[in-house]
Design a protein around this motif. Structure first.
Motif, PDB file in Angstrom:
ATOM      1  N   VAL A  54     -52.483   7.041  93.708  1.00  0.00           N
ATOM      2  CA  VAL A  54     -53.316   7.156  94.915  1.00  0.00           C
ATOM      3  C   VAL A  54     -54.773   6.902  94.573  1.00  0.00           C
ATOM      4  O   VAL A  54     -55.463   6.144  95.264  1.00  0.00           O
ATOM      5  N   LYS A  55     -55.250   7.482  93.486  1.00  0.00           N
ATOM      6  CA  LYS A  55     -56.655   7.297  93.084  1.00  0.00           C
ATOM      7  C   LYS A  55     -56.976   5.838  92.779  1.00  0.00           C
ATOM      8  O   LYS A  55     -58.087   5.381  93.017  1.00  0.00           O
ATOM      9  N   GLY A  59     -58.007   2.875  98.273  1.00  0.00           N
ATOM     10  CA  GLY A  59     -57.961   3.365  99.645  1.00  0.00           C
ATOM     11  C   GLY A  59     -56.733   2.973 100.435  1.00  0.00           C
ATOM     12  O   GLY A  59     -56.598   3.360 101.595  1.00  0.00           O
ATOM     13  N   ALA A  62     -53.636   7.438 100.669  1.00  0.00           N
ATOM     14  CA  ALA A  62     -54.477   8.636 100.701  1.00  0.00           C
ATOM     15  C   ALA A  62     -53.592   9.847 100.969  1.00  0.00           C
ATOM     16  O   ALA A  62     -52.612   9.759 101.716  1.00  0.00           O
ATOM     17  N   ILE A  73     -55.927   8.683 108.387  1.00  0.00           N
ATOM     18  CA  ILE A  73     -55.567   7.708 107.353  1.00  0.00           C
ATOM     19  C   ILE A  73     -54.869   6.502 107.977  1.00  0.00           C
ATOM     20  O   ILE A  73     -55.194   5.349 107.683  1.00  0.00           O
TER      21      ILE A  73
END
Length: 170
Positions: A54-55, A59, A62, A73
């Motif tokens: 996810v990081k 984007g 999220a 989101i």
């Protein structure tokens, strides 16, 4: 965990791949019109790898901890990820629950067909439902606002959960 988390772990550890979810799984989900997923991790390692995914997703992914976050989101064009954990993630350590909640876990799977320290699974011959530790677990999950998943739990175990909590279960 689910097949996606298992694939992420396999490809990361075996082949050193990065962004496995974004490159291999997200396009298929988007093609099917899906924009929200629940990721049921069975180990802290699976959680760790998915948090990294996810990081590193720029984007595209999220974490969502509330329905409002899911909507925000999705409205922004991302894929909302709801973290799940299971009895296997927790082991027998209820004191790890607040940490899992802080990480964003919002769904907890009680059983995987067989008996564990908390509940009997649906494939057990002799069924006794929730253990005393399982009752404590259900109460703590309720207190933290983590939804309980009873798939694979024994019929008596599900009945016991309904006797312990007033929260919705899936």
């Amino acid at each position: 965990g689910g097949p996606i988390l298992s694939d992420i772990q396999f490809r990361t550890e075996r082949y050193g791949e990065r962004n496995v979810f974004v490159t291999r799984h997200l396009p298929r989900l988007q093609a099917a019109g899906l924009n929200t997923i629940v990721t049921p991790a069975e180990s802290l390692r699976e959680l760790e790898l998915f948090v990294r995914e996810v990081k590193e997703s720029d984007g595209r992914l999220a974490f969502a901890r509330t329905p409002g976050e899911v909507q925000r989101i999705v409205d922004a064009g991302g894929c909302a990820c709801i973290l799940g954990a299971s009895f296997a993630t927790l082991g027998e350590r209820l004191d790890s629950l607040p940490m899992l909640h802080e990480l964003g876990v919002r769904l907890f799977t009680m059983s995987g067909n067989r008996r564990n320290a908390f509940i009997d699974g649906c494939t057990e011959r002799g069924v006794s439902g929730l253990s005393d530790l399982g009752v404590d677990l259900v109460r703590q999950l309720e207190k933290l606002g983590i939804m309980i998943d009873v798939s694979h739990a024994s019929e008596q175990g599900v009945t016991d959960i309904f006797e312990v909590t007033t929260d919705a279960i899936v």
